[in-house]
Structures are given as C-alpha cells and as structure tokens.
Design a protein around this motif. Structure first.
Motif: not given
Ligand code: MLT
Ligand code: ZN
Length: 458
Positions: A322, A326, A337, A379, A410-411
C-alpha cells in the motif's frame, strides 16, 4: 529594482548562511515531490525562531515580495513551491520540541519538526502521534497543520485538526498570534489555530504547535485481504470497524497499483492470483488484537485470500504493497494526482467509472487508484497525460461533485485544484474565504495563487 537591499536585510535577520540565492542550492525548494509543480524563487530564507519569521515577513511585506511557506516539501498540490520570484520561507530550522506534558499527553513542536522526529521524541514516554503518513521522514508538523493532513489513521484519531491543542503563527505583517497555553477549555473568541489549520500557508506562517498525542499500543496486527469487488471490501471494512474498536487503518488498492508497486519495488505479489480489490486492515491495542481480527474476519464470505502479520518486519512487508504506491506511480511518470472523497455507498460506482471517464478524454492515459477506505477517500492518479491537459481531471472531479463528494479530501487545493473549488464550495463559501484572506493578508503576500487563482485574491 535590485534585490540586494532585501537580501542583506534578510541576512542580517537569519544570518548569511540561511539565505540561499545560489540557483543550485535553491533548486530543490523550487520543485515539488512529483516534479509537476516548479517555479522560480527569488531566494530561500531559513529563519531559526519565531522572532526571525516575524522579521522576515515584515521585510518581505515592506519590499512587496510575496512569500511561500515551505515545510518538508511533501505536498501534492503545488501549494509549497514558488511560481515566479517569491521568497521561500523554509521551516526546516524550527525544530524545537519542548513542554512534554505526560498527564495531558501533549507536546509543543516547532513547525519544522518531522513526523518521524516527533514520534522519536515522544515514544520513550509511551506516546505517539495520531497521524501517520508514508512521507513521515520528511513531512513536517507545520506543513501537516497548514494542509490539515490526513493519512492512514484518520478513522481512529481524526485528521490533523483534531490533534491541534494550540498554535503560534506569524501573520503577513509580521504580527505574532499565539494560543499555546494548552488549557483544555478555551472559548475566548474565534479559534485562530483551527482557522489556520488547512489554510495552506495563505493566512499565516505556522511556527509552533501544541499537539495532542495518543498512547502507544504495545500490539499490532495487520491483515491483507483479497476480494472480488470493492463493494465486498467495503462491507468487510465496515463490519470490522463496527466490531473492533482497535481498528486503526482500512486501506484499499487495486490490481493496477499492486502490479506497479511489485514491478517498481521488486516485490513478489502477496497472493497466487490477482483479485479485483485489496483491503489492508490494521488493529492496535494494549493486548494482542490478532485473534480478535482473525475472528472478525472468519465469517466474512467475501474474502478470497488473506495474509496476516503481527511482528514489525512482517507488518511492514504487507504495508509496503500500500505505502509504496506513491513512489511507484511517480517512477512511472509525472502523475496528475486527484484526491477525492465520495459517500461510501457510492464509492464502488465511482471507482468503477473513473478509469472510463479518463480513457474517454485521453485514450492512452492510465488510472491508478488507491486510498483510505473508511473515509471514502480515493487517490486517483492519472499517468500519461500532457502536463496541461486537464480534461480527464475535470471529468472525474465533476463526477465527484455530482456524487456529493469532495474534490480534495486531504491534500488541499494548492495551485492544482483552484479551478475546481467552486464545484463543491458555494459562491457564499468562497466569498467568505476570500474575505478572511483579505482581512489577514490585505496585500496578498502569502502564497499567492494557492486556494484562489491570483486574479481573485485580495
Ligand atoms: C497517501 O495516502 O499515500 C498519500 O495521500 C499520498 C498520495 O496520495 O500519493
Ligand atoms: Zn492519502
């Protein structure tokens, strides 16, 4: 006009060693982690304490030079990198850790303290921080507060704003606002720390935080589960969540992402076959939660295969499938993203439809989805697009809005999502946000172009 007078004034505040103008030294502050957002900084300034941050902001305001606050530069929406000629104010030297209160479970941390350093400081005392992220080695608590970071433990501890008991910050004109006292109840007017949380460096520069801690749990258990559909994975996660208060994380990913991770990281796939959806669950407790987790999963018909781990190394091996998404995605190209949330009862339809929406606008594009299942936060990473081709993103985000979701779970909005803010925030909401921005930063000094397009600021 030459910048030399500003540079020498800034150097007299932070010391010559902490104002960087050499293009080679400045370069790493000018580009984000994905490589998608890059610009040009006039200089990078690294103040060592709050008084220096205040003086830097006062000097920049007087010179009418905009300031981009930057923490660990792990943001994913271009909110921490300059565009054209701003001063980057780096928090990397604001690394104090003080006033650990064992009874209250709180600590005061400088904005530049990394998540990893915070945990190293508090763990010997039986605590840890309630937020965890893959970028823990670089992400700073100041940046996490500025973006109201989420991560993998939100279902148990909430987002960053739930961890903030107090804050000190410097406004655009150099004035210092502070509520660090740490009394449990304080209803004296507007809650400025909460207002600044998630403001993405547009209202103030956060310098110190009073942070709530959670008790470390002695035991952890992880289960990686294979399911035939996301709907099945959601049903399992909801059931475990209802039955096990020890549940800390419920993360989802899919075959496209898993294949990419295995290829990039040289990992063997977790199971002998490929499945439509994978669910990673983690429980943490004072007594071993493994038996309870296995029992809760025993009767779940929807699980096609599973792997369990309790010791640290084995848990990390399962988490790698998991957590390494990224970096694996970034290694495959510069992604667009998207970070969306949709109501859980619509999540499976969203995930089924999103790749088709992308393909219809860009035949060669690849969509890799993973995320935080309990919050319906996915994501959506799109690879293989021209950098300025946002047709696929536009279609996906409009669909999210139609489903009653959020275009940034969340970003944050950063520079990447400004054109879509109106999709899920009303005109009145945006007008109120702009009024707050104007009240606290009338000259538009802080992070111009973030949250609102430049022309709309002030
Ligand atoms: C994640 O949950 O790993 C982060 O938000 C990073 C991403 O979205 O790439
Ligand atoms: Zn995430």
């Amino acid at each position: 006009m030459t910048s030399e007078p500003l540079f020498s004034a800034l150097a007299s505040v932070v010391g010559q060693a902490h104002i960087l103008t050499d293009p080679e030294l400045v370069a790493t502050y000018e580009v984000d982690w994905t490589g998608r957002f890059r610009g040009r900084a006039l200089a990078v300034v690294r103040p060592g304490d709050t008084a220096e941050v205040s003086a830097v902001l006062r000097l920049c305001a007087a010179a009418r030079v905009a300031v981009v606050p930057q923490g660990g530069n792990t943001g994913l929406v271009g909110g921490g990198v300059p565009t054209d000629g701003e001063v980057v104010l780096s928090s990397r030297r604001l690394t104090s850790l003080t006033d650990l209160d064992i009874a209250a479970g709180e600590v005061t941390a400088g904005a530049g303290v990394t998540l990893e350093a915070l945990n190293a400081f508090v763990r010997p005392h039986g605590f840890e921080f309630g937020i965890d992220l893959a970028s823990r080695g670089s992400a700073t608590v100041g940046g996490m507060a500025a973006t109201n970071a989420g991560g993998v433990n939100v279902l148990r501890h909430g987002m960053m704003r739930a961890q903030i008991a107090g804050m000190e910050a410097v406004l655009a004109d150099g004035s210092v606002v502070s509520r660090l006292a740490g009394v449990g109840k304080d209803n004296t007017g507007y809650d400025i720390p909460q207002l600044l949380t998630g403001s993405e460096g547009t209202l103030a520069v956060i310098t110190r935080l009073r942070l709530r801690l959670v008790r470390s749990r002695a035991y952890r258990a992880v289960a990686l589960l294979a399911c035939d559909s996301l709907g099945d994975a959601i049903a399992v996660a909801l059931r475990v969540r209802r039955d096990l208060p020890t549940l800390d994380a419920a993360e989802a990913f899919f075959p496209e992402g898993l294949d990419l991770v295995c290829e990039h990281a040289g990992l063997r796939p977790p199971f002998g076959a490929s499945y439509a959806a994978y669910l990673l669950l983690e429980c943490a407790a004072d007594t071993d939660p493994a038996g309870g987790l296995a029992d809760a999963l025993l009767t779940a018909q929807a699980i096609r295969d599973s792997a369990f781990a309790t010791d640290t190394a084995a848990r990390q091996r399962l988490w790698a499938y998991r957590e390494r998404h990224t970096e694996a995605i970034n290694a495959a190209g510069v992604p667009q993203k998207l970070d969306v949330a949709v109501p859980l009862d619509r999540l499976a339809s969203f995930v089924a439809a999103a790749p088709g929406l992308v393909r219809a606008r860009a035949a060669g594009a690849r969509t890799v989805i993973f995320g935080h299942l309990a919050e319906g936060n996915m994501h959506v990473n799109i690879l293989g697009l021209a950098p300025d081709d946002e047709r696929a993103a536009d279609a996906v985000l409009r669909f999210v809005a139609e489903l009653g979701g959020s275009i940034s779970a969340e970003h944050g909005i950063g520079r990447a999502k400004t054109r879509w803010l109106h999709l899920t925030r009303s005109e009145a909401d945006v007008a109120a946000m702009r009024a707050i921005k104007h009240a606290l930063d009338p000259l538009g000094q802080l992070n111009p172009g973030v949250i609102f397009p430049v022309r709309e600021q002030g």
